[in-house]
Design a protein around this motif. Sequence first.
Motif, PDB file in Angstrom:
ATOM      1  N   VAL A  70       0.838  -1.199   0.000  1.00  0.00           N
ATOM      2  CA  VAL A  70       0.000   0.000   0.000  1.00  0.00           C
ATOM      3  C   VAL A  70       0.872   1.247   0.000  1.00  0.00           C
ATOM      4  O   VAL A  70       1.483   1.595   1.018  1.00  0.00           O
ATOM      5  CB  VAL A  70      -0.959   0.032   1.210  1.00  0.00           C
ATOM      6  CG1 VAL A  70      -1.826   1.297   1.162  1.00  0.00           C
ATOM      7  CG2 VAL A  70      -1.828  -1.208   1.241  1.00  0.00           C
ATOM      8  N   ASP A  71       0.961   1.894  -1.157  1.00  0.00           N
ATOM      9  CA  ASP A  71       1.553   3.222  -1.243  1.00  0.00           C
ATOM     10  C   ASP A  71       0.417   4.193  -0.931  1.00  0.00           C
ATOM     11  O   ASP A  71      -0.572   4.261  -1.673  1.00  0.00           O
ATOM     12  CB  ASP A  71       2.107   3.457  -2.647  1.00  0.00           C
ATOM     13  CG  ASP A  71       2.781   4.811  -2.801  1.00  0.00           C
ATOM     14  OD1 ASP A  71       2.411   5.749  -2.060  1.00  0.00           O
ATOM     15  OD2 ASP A  71       3.641   4.952  -3.678  1.00  0.00           O
ATOM     16  N   MET A  72       0.569   4.950   0.136  1.00  0.00           N
ATOM     17  CA  MET A  72      -0.537   5.785   0.590  1.00  0.00           C
ATOM     18  C   MET A  72      -0.895   6.902  -0.383  1.00  0.00           C
ATOM     19  O   MET A  72      -1.953   7.520  -0.259  1.00  0.00           O
ATOM     20  CB  MET A  72      -0.222   6.358   1.969  1.00  0.00           C
ATOM     21  CG  MET A  72      -0.191   5.309   3.079  1.00  0.00           C
ATOM     22  SD  MET A  72      -1.782   4.489   3.342  1.00  0.00           S
ATOM     23  CE  MET A  72      -2.697   5.815   4.134  1.00  0.00           C
ATOM     24  N   ASP A  73      -0.040   7.147  -1.404  1.00  0.00           N
ATOM     25  CA  ASP A  73      -0.427   8.154  -2.388  1.00  0.00           C
ATOM     26  C   ASP A  73      -1.490   7.654  -3.356  1.00  0.00           C
ATOM     27  O   ASP A  73      -1.937   8.392  -4.234  1.00  0.00           O
ATOM     28  CB  ASP A  73       0.788   8.728  -3.119  1.00  0.00           C
ATOM     29  CG  ASP A  73       1.443   7.771  -4.115  1.00  0.00           C
ATOM     30  OD1 ASP A  73       0.792   6.828  -4.591  1.00  0.00           O
ATOM     31  OD2 ASP A  73       2.634   7.994  -4.447  1.00  0.00           O
ATOM     32  N   VAL A  74      -1.921   6.393  -3.181  1.00  0.00           N
ATOM     33  CA  VAL A  74      -3.074   5.912  -3.945  1.00  0.00           C
ATOM     34  C   VAL A  74      -4.342   6.647  -3.530  1.00  0.00           C
ATOM     35  O   VAL A  74      -5.313   6.723  -4.287  1.00  0.00           O
ATOM     36  CB  VAL A  74      -3.245   4.380  -3.765  1.00  0.00           C
ATOM     37  CG1 VAL A  74      -3.824   4.047  -2.389  1.00  0.00           C
ATOM     38  CG2 VAL A  74      -4.118   3.784  -4.867  1.00  0.00           C
ATOM     39  N   LEU A  75      -4.307   7.207  -2.314  1.00  0.00           N
ATOM     40  CA  LEU A  75      -5.459   7.963  -1.823  1.00  0.00           C
ATOM     41  C   LEU A  75      -5.515   9.349  -2.451  1.00  0.00           C
ATOM     42  O   LEU A  75      -4.484   9.943  -2.792  1.00  0.00           O
ATOM     43  CB  LEU A  75      -5.398   8.104  -0.300  1.00  0.00           C
ATOM     44  CG  LEU A  75      -5.581   6.831   0.518  1.00  0.00           C
ATOM     45  CD1 LEU A  75      -5.384   7.133   2.006  1.00  0.00           C
ATOM     46  CD2 LEU A  75      -6.953   6.215   0.286  1.00  0.00           C
ATOM     47  N   ASP A  76      -6.710   9.869  -2.572  1.00  0.00           N
ATOM     48  CA  ASP A  76      -6.884  11.245  -3.014  1.00  0.00           C
ATOM     49  C   ASP A  76      -6.149  12.185  -2.065  1.00  0.00           C
ATOM     50  O   ASP A  76      -6.076  11.930  -0.859  1.00  0.00           O
ATOM     51  CB  ASP A  76      -8.374  11.583  -3.044  1.00  0.00           C
ATOM     52  CG  ASP A  76      -8.650  12.935  -3.668  1.00  0.00           C
ATOM     53  OD1 ASP A  76      -8.796  12.994  -4.896  1.00  0.00           O
ATOM     54  OD2 ASP A  76      -8.691  13.928  -2.916  1.00  0.00           O
ATOM     55  N   GLN A  77      -5.621  13.276  -2.604  1.00  0.00           N
ATOM     56  CA  GLN A  77      -4.816  14.188  -1.781  1.00  0.00           C
ATOM     57  C   GLN A  77      -5.588  14.762  -0.593  1.00  0.00           C
ATOM     58  O   GLN A  77      -4.990  15.107   0.434  1.00  0.00           O
ATOM     59  CB  GLN A  77      -4.278  15.334  -2.638  1.00  0.00           C
ATOM     60  CG  GLN A  77      -5.330  16.200  -3.280  1.00  0.00           C
ATOM     61  CD  GLN A  77      -4.722  17.244  -4.223  1.00  0.00           C
ATOM     62  OE1 GLN A  77      -3.525  17.240  -4.489  1.00  0.00           O
ATOM     63  NE2 GLN A  77      -5.556  18.128  -4.730  1.00  0.00           N
ATOM     64  N   SER A  78      -6.917  14.815  -0.711  1.00  0.00           N
ATOM     65  CA  SER A  78      -7.715  15.314   0.407  1.00  0.00           C
ATOM     66  C   SER A  78      -7.765  14.323   1.560  1.00  0.00           C
ATOM     67  O   SER A  78      -8.077  14.694   2.695  1.00  0.00           O
ATOM     68  CB  SER A  78      -9.145  15.630  -0.055  1.00  0.00           C
ATOM     69  OG  SER A  78      -9.793  14.466  -0.539  1.00  0.00           O
ATOM     70  N   HIS A  79      -7.455  13.055   1.283  1.00  0.00           N
ATOM     71  CA  HIS A  79      -7.479  12.007   2.306  1.00  0.00           C
ATOM     72  C   HIS A  79      -6.084  11.698   2.839  1.00  0.00           C
ATOM     73  O   HIS A  79      -5.969  11.096   3.908  1.00  0.00           O
ATOM     74  CB  HIS A  79      -8.095  10.728   1.743  1.00  0.00           C
ATOM     75  CG  HIS A  79      -9.558  10.834   1.468  1.00  0.00           C
ATOM     76  ND1 HIS A  79     -10.495  10.016   2.052  1.00  0.00           N
ATOM     77  CD2 HIS A  79     -10.256  11.672   0.669  1.00  0.00           C
ATOM     78  CE1 HIS A  79     -11.705  10.337   1.625  1.00  0.00           C
ATOM     79  NE2 HIS A  79     -11.587  11.336   0.773  1.00  0.00           N
ATOM     80  N   GLY A  99      -8.072  12.936  -7.565  1.00  0.00           N
ATOM     81  CA  GLY A  99      -8.627  11.830  -8.344  1.00  0.00           C
ATOM     82  C   GLY A  99      -8.257  10.456  -7.845  1.00  0.00           C
ATOM     83  O   GLY A  99      -8.367   9.473  -8.590  1.00  0.00           O
ATOM     84  N   GLY A 100      -7.813  10.347  -6.589  1.00  0.00           N
ATOM     85  CA  GLY A 100      -7.423   9.047  -6.053  1.00  0.00           C
ATOM     86  C   GLY A 100      -8.531   8.352  -5.296  1.00  0.00           C
ATOM     87  O   GLY A 100      -9.686   8.790  -5.288  1.00  0.00           O
ATOM     88  N   LEU A 101      -8.177   7.247  -4.651  1.00  0.00           N
ATOM     89  CA  LEU A 101      -9.142   6.480  -3.856  1.00  0.00           C
ATOM     90  C   LEU A 101      -9.565   7.262  -2.618  1.00  0.00           C
ATOM     91  O   LEU A 101      -8.851   8.156  -2.149  1.00  0.00           O
ATOM     92  CB  LEU A 101      -8.527   5.163  -3.392  1.00  0.00           C
ATOM     93  CG  LEU A 101      -8.244   4.075  -4.421  1.00  0.00           C
ATOM     94  CD1 LEU A 101      -7.531   2.909  -3.748  1.00  0.00           C
ATOM     95  CD2 LEU A 101      -9.528   3.595  -5.092  1.00  0.00           C
ATOM     96  N   TYR A 102     -10.716   6.899  -2.078  1.00  0.00           N
ATOM     97  CA  TYR A 102     -11.146   7.413  -0.785  1.00  0.00           C
ATOM     98  C   TYR A 102     -10.702   6.417   0.290  1.00  0.00           C
ATOM     99  O   TYR A 102     -10.572   5.214   0.029  1.00  0.00           O
ATOM    100  CB  TYR A 102     -12.659   7.603  -0.752  1.00  0.00           C
ATOM    101  CG  TYR A 102     -13.187   8.454  -1.875  1.00  0.00           C
ATOM    102  CD1 TYR A 102     -12.509   9.600  -2.288  1.00  0.00           C
ATOM    103  CD2 TYR A 102     -14.361   8.114  -2.540  1.00  0.00           C
ATOM    104  CE1 TYR A 102     -12.993  10.386  -3.324  1.00  0.00           C
ATOM    105  CE2 TYR A 102     -14.847   8.892  -3.576  1.00  0.00           C
ATOM    106  CZ  TYR A 102     -14.160  10.028  -3.977  1.00  0.00           C
ATOM    107  OH  TYR A 102     -14.630  10.792  -5.006  1.00  0.00           O
ATOM    108  N   THR A 103     -10.511   6.910   1.498  1.00  0.00           N
ATOM    109  CA  THR A 103      -9.977   6.064   2.561  1.00  0.00           C
ATOM    110  C   THR A 103     -10.841   4.835   2.811  1.00  0.00           C
ATOM    111  O   THR A 103     -10.322   3.721   2.965  1.00  0.00           O
ATOM    112  CB  THR A 103      -9.819   6.863   3.869  1.00  0.00           C
ATOM    113  OG1 THR A 103      -9.025   8.019   3.617  1.00  0.00           O
ATOM    114  CG2 THR A 103      -9.149   6.027   4.941  1.00  0.00           C
ATOM    115  N   ASP A 104     -12.155   5.003   2.847  1.00  0.00           N
ATOM    116  CA  ASP A 104     -13.009   3.850   3.144  1.00  0.00           C
ATOM    117  C   ASP A 104     -12.918   2.782   2.052  1.00  0.00           C
ATOM    118  O   ASP A 104     -13.009   1.584   2.340  1.00  0.00           O
ATOM    119  CB  ASP A 104     -14.468   4.279   3.369  1.00  0.00           C
ATOM    120  CG  ASP A 104     -15.083   4.965   2.169  1.00  0.00           C
ATOM    121  OD1 ASP A 104     -14.350   5.634   1.419  1.00  0.00           O
ATOM    122  OD2 ASP A 104     -16.312   4.848   1.972  1.00  0.00           O
TER     123      ASP A 104
END
Length: 324
Positions: A241-250, A260-265
């Motif tokens: 899990v590279d945490m930059d897969v998440l959207d920058q807001s998360h 434009g990335g994944l949401y935490t949930d």
Amino acid sequence: MDKYPFLKEAGSPFKDRDVTKMSDLTKKWDGQVIKGPALIGVPLSKSSISHSGASFAPGTIRQALGSTSAYSAELGGHVISDLLYDLGDIDIHVTDIVKSHEQIYHTMSELLTDHPDWVPLILGGDNSISYSTIKAIAQLKGTTAVFQFDAHHDVRNTEDGGPTNGTPFRRLLDEDIIEGQNLIQLGIREFSNSLSYEEYAKKHNVDIHTMGMIREKGLVPTIKDVLDTVKRRTDSIFISVDMDVLDQSHAPGCPAIGPGGLYTDELLQAVRYIAQDPRVAGIEIVEVDPTLDFRDMTSRAAAHVMLHALKGIKLARQLDLRQI
């Protein structure tokens, strides 16, 4: 100190007798045989191609994890049955990146050899550590499938900068440590890669799932379809899990944030789903930079990724017990 009942150790947090925190169930490893999940830190960030304080992340993730309740309402109990051992951190060479990678590989390999039932919960560190962690897993656990949550392919060439946080999966593929068809990339984001590296990944039959594809189909349904096929041709599963897969807001505390990335949930549900497979041989968290974070948001999200991995592992074991 009974004479002074209201005097306590400096900095002591509020203690609710009815709440069990993860810190209450986490214990420094004393060298005994490890069975099941246990923590290990890999504080390397010198190999990052951009500014990175990821070497501080094992500490901040541990702190976030320790301050979280161990109780899962969905499990109806604690997320771990007994104790969660913490093996400490792998020593990183002060200046030599290649030597650091070798030390990570040898430490992981020796620990896994001595403790074959250990499921490492790896706290990075930048993404370059994936070469060493996955190499150790694959060489000891057989043909390995890697579920790579990442905005980037991480198949940069090594000629321009050596072994960096952008090269781990190219090195793994070039050295035939993993097969392209068993590398499942989830969350590849727009305007974050190059044509050359996409072509390299496709040439090696990497299973690429872009954010556009995931938005159309859903993350867990995508994984469900892939997992059934992958399980038939591999011996073990590793979650990176590279945490930059998440959207920058998360996840503001990543060196390579972007929209434009994944949401935490979504990420938590996906990790929990994969972790329910009994052949999961480990999980790593990389690319958290506490020096860029806001109120430890990214470290907290990383801690919850580990909690949901533990939850998936416990669900799998509960199912095994019911089937006996």
